[in-house]
Each structure stands twice: as structure tokens, then as C-alpha cells.
Design a protein around this motif. Sequence first.
Motif, PDB file in Angstrom:
ATOM      1  N   ILE A  63     -14.990  -6.220   0.233  1.00 16.73           N
ATOM      2  CA  ILE A  63     -13.891  -5.557  -0.222  1.00 16.73           C
ATOM      3  C   ILE A  63     -13.549  -5.960  -1.775  1.00 16.73           C
ATOM      4  O   ILE A  63     -13.228  -6.950  -2.213  1.00 16.73           O
ATOM      5  CB  ILE A  63     -12.687  -5.969   0.609  1.00 16.73           C
ATOM      6  N   LYS A  64     -13.661  -5.012  -2.824  1.00 21.69           N
ATOM      7  CA  LYS A  64     -13.376  -4.908  -3.940  1.00 21.69           C
ATOM      8  C   LYS A  64     -12.021  -4.627  -4.650  1.00 21.69           C
ATOM      9  O   LYS A  64     -11.526  -5.144  -5.732  1.00 21.69           O
ATOM     10  CB  LYS A  64     -14.290  -4.256  -4.870  1.00 21.69           C
ATOM     11  N   THR A  65     -11.503  -3.580  -3.988  1.00 19.62           N
ATOM     12  CA  THR A  65     -10.287  -2.986  -4.187  1.00 19.62           C
ATOM     13  C   THR A  65      -8.949  -3.820  -3.945  1.00 19.62           C
ATOM     14  O   THR A  65      -8.659  -3.976  -2.746  1.00 19.62           O
ATOM     15  CB  THR A  65      -9.929  -1.458  -4.017  1.00 19.62           C
ATOM     16  N   ARG A  69     -10.846   0.490   0.696  1.00 18.62           N
ATOM     17  CA  ARG A  69     -11.046  -1.153   1.073  1.00 18.62           C
ATOM     18  C   ARG A  69     -11.980  -1.234   2.142  1.00 18.62           C
ATOM     19  O   ARG A  69     -13.119  -2.074   2.383  1.00 18.62           O
ATOM     20  CB  ARG A  69      -9.714  -1.902   1.509  1.00 18.62           C
ATOM     21  N   GLU A  87     -15.421   0.087   1.418  1.00 19.07           N
ATOM     22  CA  GLU A  87     -16.135  -1.011   0.607  1.00 19.07           C
ATOM     23  C   GLU A  87     -16.548  -1.951   1.621  1.00 19.07           C
ATOM     24  O   GLU A  87     -17.823  -2.390   1.511  1.00 19.07           O
ATOM     25  CB  GLU A  87     -15.376  -1.792  -0.336  1.00 19.07           C
ATOM     26  N   LYS A  88     -16.006  -2.235   2.730  1.00 20.49           N
ATOM     27  CA  LYS A  88     -16.493  -3.297   3.789  1.00 20.49           C
ATOM     28  C   LYS A  88     -17.673  -2.870   4.388  1.00 20.49           C
ATOM     29  O   LYS A  88     -18.709  -3.346   4.654  1.00 20.49           O
ATOM     30  CB  LYS A  88     -15.300  -3.747   4.543  1.00 20.49           C
ATOM     31  N   ASP A 126       1.007  -1.244  -0.010  1.00 20.02           N
ATOM     32  CA  ASP A 126      -0.075  -0.018  -0.102  1.00 20.02           C
ATOM     33  C   ASP A 126       0.946   1.222  -0.153  1.00 20.02           C
ATOM     34  O   ASP A 126       2.066   1.318   0.584  1.00 20.02           O
ATOM     35  CB  ASP A 126      -1.021   0.041   1.053  1.00 20.02           C
TER      36      ASP A 126
END
Length: 344
Positions: free
Chosen positions: A307-309, A297, A300-301, A142
Amino acid sequence: MKLATLKLDPKQQRRDGELVIVSRDLRQAVSASDIADTLQQALEDWDAVSPRLEQRYAELNAGSAMGAFDLDTRELHSPLPRSYHWADGSAYLNHVKLVRQARGAELPESLWSDPLMYQGGGDVFLAPHEDIAALSEEHGIDFEGEIAVITDDVPMAVTPQQAAGHIKLIMLVNDVSLRGLIPGELAKGFGFFQAKPASSFSPVCVTPDELGDAWQDGRVHLPLSVHLNGEKFGEPEAGPDMIFGFPELVAHAARTRHLGAGAIVGSGTVSNPDPDGGPGKPIADGGVGYSCLAEVRMVEKILFDEIKTPFMRFGDRVRIEMFDRHGHSIFGAIDQQVVKYQPK
């Protein structure tokens, strides 16, 4: 004033590079080695050296500096290629909330009054255009877009008001994180260590006055621009949601120790919640986006329970930059690609 470090051959024992003065538009530079060989040397004698550097900076911008040359920022190292002290705070509580929620950790009430800070490795920094070499994509690679300050000698137990006078330079940071390694390290009651490989900094650092009225209350009141693989990923405002300003962060770092000249103190990942208190929206949904992947992330959760990314993969590229209110790059860009580490 804008300063930078020109890369030199480390095999010739010049791993700290050569101090150069950079024009306001980042197009030209001139050597300052007759004033101070390196930025570290300049910081150790700042009161005596800085007026001479300022004079040459004025000459460079006026077009009268002897020996000026066209600048390619890819030839620059991080302003300090290494530092005796690199401490990174976490002053944006929206970021702290999200990353702690991601690993199921509580948010202590003390974070509103006592900054988070870890001490990173300062012996080797990446250049702003140097590849991020990683062992495995499974480590959860990251980026983290941040701001940092560089100090002169800071006495132990300074107040924030006193610490403000020791802040000499400002720059941007990519505080690389290996998210997959963080939970295991922190579960031991120690860390970070392996989860925090070498950081990189913007090609150019600037004195606070260079920011004009964007430098207020020890904070930089401008958006931080982050692109991932050529697409805008985030443009959060660096000022309003920074709970602790840099004077407070420097004072915190110096609470029980002296800081030597050239100490670097980071802000933590720049992060904004939504105006309604939500965790923050992506650029595509009308939000200001993010300065790291861990946040999107977690959002998204929260929103979709999925989590898509992904974290960064080999070949991915991140660009971190800040522009003034006229659209001019202030520090130059951190522009890095993730590659698989190949032992030599």
C-alpha cells in the motif's frame, strides 16, 4: 429545478437556513422564503409548493425574477443542513468487494439481491465548503464521493415502482469515513458509528427532470469528478455499475418503516471495475480512477502487495463535482479541507 439553502446565523435559531432557487448556470439565486421558509418545509408540502417553485425557477432563468442576486456557492449550506433520516446504501459492488477485501471480510451472495445500508447521523451535516475537522490522522480519514436522493413522505413497504415517485431531489455526497475505526466497530457486531462523522452534500440539489436523459432507471448516468489536492483522482461513471437503483434503495429503506419527508438515501461510493473485470485502474494508468482512498489502497495491495497511498492528512483537500454533457457543473462542488479539530 435547482434548490439550495442559504446559510443563516444559527445563534438566531435559523440553523436550517433559507430556501433559495438557483439558476441553471448556478450564477444567480432568488429567495423562496415566501413560498417555503426552508427546504424541509417545502418537502413536507411538495405537491402544493413545487409548482410555485418551478414558476419562479423559470422566471429566474428568463431573467425576470424579482429580487434575484449573484450567487456565491460558498454561502450555501448542504441543501438540508440536517435531516430526520440519513441512510446510505452501498450499491456499487466493486467498492464493496475492495473495502471488504481490505479488512479480510467475505462478500455474501445476498448482496446481489439485498442492498447494504447503514443509518447515519442526520442531526448535523457539514456545509459543502466547510472544513472536515478530525481528531487524528491515525483514524484513517477518507472521502467517499456519492450521489443521494431526497424523498417526500414514503409509506412503509412501498415497491420500487412506487418509491420512484417519492424521489423529489438529487444531490452529491461526501460520506466521510474514518477507516481506522471501522474494523473495531464492526468486530463488535454493531456499527458504523464513530467511524462515520458528519457528511456533506453538494451546494445545490436538483429535480430529476433537470438531468434530462442522464436520469434513467433511477440512476444518474454521468461521471463523478473527484480531485485530491488539485489532481484528478477519479471520474467513474455513476450509472452502469450501480447494482440497485435509487427506487430499490428507497424501497429497501422503507421496508419496515415509514420515511418522513426530507429523508436522504445515498448510493454508496461510486465505483467501476475495469472492462476486463479487474479492480479498477488509476487515472494515470488509463483507468477511471476512484471515489475514495480505500479503493486505490486495496488495488495497490492486490497488484503490488504494498500500500503506497496514505489516507488524508491535515491540509489535504478533496473536491467532488458532476458535469453535464456540455461541461457545466450541475450541483456545484463539494470542496473541503481536512483540519485538526480544535475544541472551542
